[in-house]
Design an enzyme around this catalytic site. Sequence first.
Site, mmCIF file in Angstrom:
data_model
loop_
_atom_site.group_PDB
_atom_site.id
_atom_site.type_symbol
_atom_site.label_atom_id
_atom_site.label_comp_id
_atom_site.label_asym_id
_atom_site.label_seq_id
_atom_site.Cartn_x
_atom_site.Cartn_y
_atom_site.Cartn_z
ATOM 1 N N HIS A 217 -3.391 -4.359 2.778
ATOM 2 C CA HIS A 217 -4.435 -3.669 3.551
ATOM 3 C C HIS A 217 -4.032 -3.326 4.984
ATOM 4 O O HIS A 217 -4.353 -2.247 5.459
ATOM 5 C CB HIS A 217 -5.759 -4.432 3.569
ATOM 6 C CG HIS A 217 -6.796 -3.812 4.465
ATOM 7 N ND1 HIS A 217 -7.359 -2.565 4.214
ATOM 8 C CD2 HIS A 217 -7.366 -4.241 5.632
ATOM 9 C CE1 HIS A 217 -8.236 -2.279 5.173
ATOM 10 N NE2 HIS A 217 -8.255 -3.272 6.046
ATOM 11 N N ASP B 125 0.816 -1.238 0.000
ATOM 12 C CA ASP B 125 0.000 0.000 0.000
ATOM 13 C C ASP B 125 0.844 1.280 0.000
ATOM 14 O O ASP B 125 1.452 1.640 1.013
ATOM 15 C CB ASP B 125 -0.932 0.026 1.214
ATOM 16 C CG ASP B 125 -1.931 -1.129 1.233
ATOM 17 O OD1 ASP B 125 -1.520 -2.278 0.966
ATOM 18 O OD2 ASP B 125 -3.108 -0.890 1.537
ATOM 19 N N HIS C 8 -6.587 -8.218 -0.617
ATOM 20 C CA HIS C 8 -6.672 -7.041 0.241
ATOM 21 C C HIS C 8 -7.618 -7.367 1.391
ATOM 22 O O HIS C 8 -8.845 -7.306 1.241
ATOM 23 C CB HIS C 8 -7.189 -5.866 -0.603
ATOM 24 C CG HIS C 8 -6.920 -4.538 0.019
ATOM 25 N ND1 HIS C 8 -5.685 -3.930 -0.015
ATOM 26 C CD2 HIS C 8 -7.722 -3.694 0.705
ATOM 27 C CE1 HIS C 8 -5.742 -2.780 0.601
ATOM 28 N NE2 HIS C 8 -6.965 -2.611 1.065
ATOM 29 N N ASN D 99 -10.325 -1.266 -0.261
ATOM 30 C CA ASN D 99 -11.499 -0.591 0.282
ATOM 31 C C ASN D 99 -11.475 0.926 0.097
ATOM 32 O O ASN D 99 -12.486 1.588 0.283
ATOM 33 C CB ASN D 99 -11.660 -0.949 1.765
ATOM 34 C CG ASN D 99 -10.411 -0.693 2.565
ATOM 35 O OD1 ASN D 99 -9.325 -1.154 2.198
ATOM 36 N ND2 ASN D 99 -10.528 0.034 3.641
ATOM 37 N N HIS D 100 -10.318 1.507 -0.285
ATOM 38 C CA HIS D 100 -10.253 2.960 -0.531
ATOM 39 C C HIS D 100 -10.284 3.309 -2.022
ATOM 40 O O HIS D 100 -10.087 4.470 -2.384
ATOM 41 C CB HIS D 100 -8.989 3.550 0.106
ATOM 42 C CG HIS D 100 -8.989 3.469 1.602
ATOM 43 N ND1 HIS D 100 -9.878 4.161 2.391
ATOM 44 C CD2 HIS D 100 -8.216 2.753 2.457
ATOM 45 C CE1 HIS D 100 -9.655 3.882 3.663
ATOM 46 N NE2 HIS D 100 -8.657 3.025 3.743
ATOM 47 N N GLU E 284 -4.098 2.012 -3.396
ATOM 48 C CA GLU E 284 -5.397 2.481 -2.878
ATOM 49 C C GLU E 284 -5.302 3.720 -1.991
ATOM 50 O O GLU E 284 -6.310 4.383 -1.771
ATOM 51 C CB GLU E 284 -6.119 1.355 -2.118
ATOM 52 C CG GLU E 284 -5.474 1.007 -0.798
ATOM 53 C CD GLU E 284 -6.448 0.484 0.261
ATOM 54 O OE1 GLU E 284 -7.647 0.354 -0.024
ATOM 55 O OE2 GLU E 284 -5.990 0.229 1.379
ATOM 56 N N ASN E 285 -4.086 4.035 -1.482
ATOM 57 C CA ASN E 285 -3.921 5.221 -0.623
ATOM 58 C C ASN E 285 -2.936 6.226 -1.224
ATOM 59 O O ASN E 285 -2.354 7.034 -0.502
ATOM 60 C CB ASN E 285 -3.407 4.816 0.764
ATOM 61 C CG ASN E 285 -4.203 3.708 1.399
ATOM 62 O OD1 ASN E 285 -3.711 2.588 1.549
ATOM 63 N ND2 ASN E 285 -5.439 3.988 1.762
ATOM 64 N N HIS F 158 -1.182 -2.658 6.224
ATOM 65 C CA HIS F 158 -0.047 -1.703 6.233
ATOM 66 C C HIS F 158 1.090 -2.152 7.148
ATOM 67 O O HIS F 158 2.015 -1.388 7.391
ATOM 68 C CB HIS F 158 -0.508 -0.288 6.620
ATOM 69 C CG HIS F 158 -1.355 0.390 5.579
ATOM 70 N ND1 HIS F 158 -1.449 1.760 5.451
ATOM 71 C CD2 HIS F 158 -2.156 -0.124 4.603
ATOM 72 C CE1 HIS F 158 -2.271 2.066 4.453
ATOM 73 N NE2 HIS F 158 -2.720 0.937 3.929
HETATM 74 FE FE LIG Z 1 -4.189 0.647 2.416
HETATM 75 FE FE LIG Z 2 -7.221 -1.107 2.575
#
Ligand SMILES: [Fe+2]
Ligand SMILES: [Fe+2]
Length: 257
Positions: free
Chosen positions: A175, A9, A150, A68-69, A40-41, A177
């Site tokens: 996910h 991530d 994830h 999810n982001h 995703e981030n 991190h």
């Molecule tokens: Fe993430």
């Molecule tokens: Fe995530």
Amino acid sequence: MINILFVGDIVGDGGCKIFKETLAALKAKEKIDAVIVNGENSDNRNGISKSSAEYLFSAGADVITGGNHSFRNNDILEMMDSEEALLRPENYSKKASGHGVCIIDKLSYKIMVLNLAGRIYMDPAEDPFSTAKNIISKHSDCAVKIIDFHAEATSEKAALAHYLKGSVSAVLGTHTHIPTADAQIMEGGTAFITDVGMTGPRHSILGVEVENIVQKFITGMPVRFHQAKGDCVFCGILLSVDEKTGKTAQIKPINTI
Ligand SMILES: [Fe+2]
Ligand SMILES: [Fe+2]
């Protein structure tokens, strides 16, 4: 053998920048044939945006996976439909923007990349196990198959890896991190790690300003999260995969924490 770099991530500008620098340094030392990153981030505010995705592609990513982001910024939605190599979990609603699988075609070999989301302590999603089997069966012409799973629960990630061992090259968790110390090659030549970890700000809690998270825990009240700034860490995995059989010979974590 081909070498595939998978990056955990990526958080904000700092994470994007250290990804670019680390990839350049790795390429100077060894052959890197394909690069997959979880983005995703990667936007500085939250989630992933058109500009952060474009930065990651121009910095050397062949495929960007999500989680999810993925849908936090409206400006990424059109790109998710049009850009084949920009993924969000395949087991999200069929009505959601984008798609969760793509093929990297390097002419002498192909790599299938599949992005899936877990269902334990996560947003609602279809069954990742049957989704994986279904997608794998449709791509029997593609020997090398990499899965970004994830997910939050360590058990769910291990279960998917055991369920798919021998039929995919790698199941790589994202996910949380937080990188885990269990990188391994399972029977059948499937690489597995529960979580690759985060590429982002060192002084943070999962990429968010420490004070925001501590405040949330001590008050139990909603707190606006801001991405942390400053020095960044890199967490990735380097895989050596036989491009003819799809079996992975080596999994090497790269972690600068
Ligand atoms: Fe993430
Ligand atoms: Fe995530």
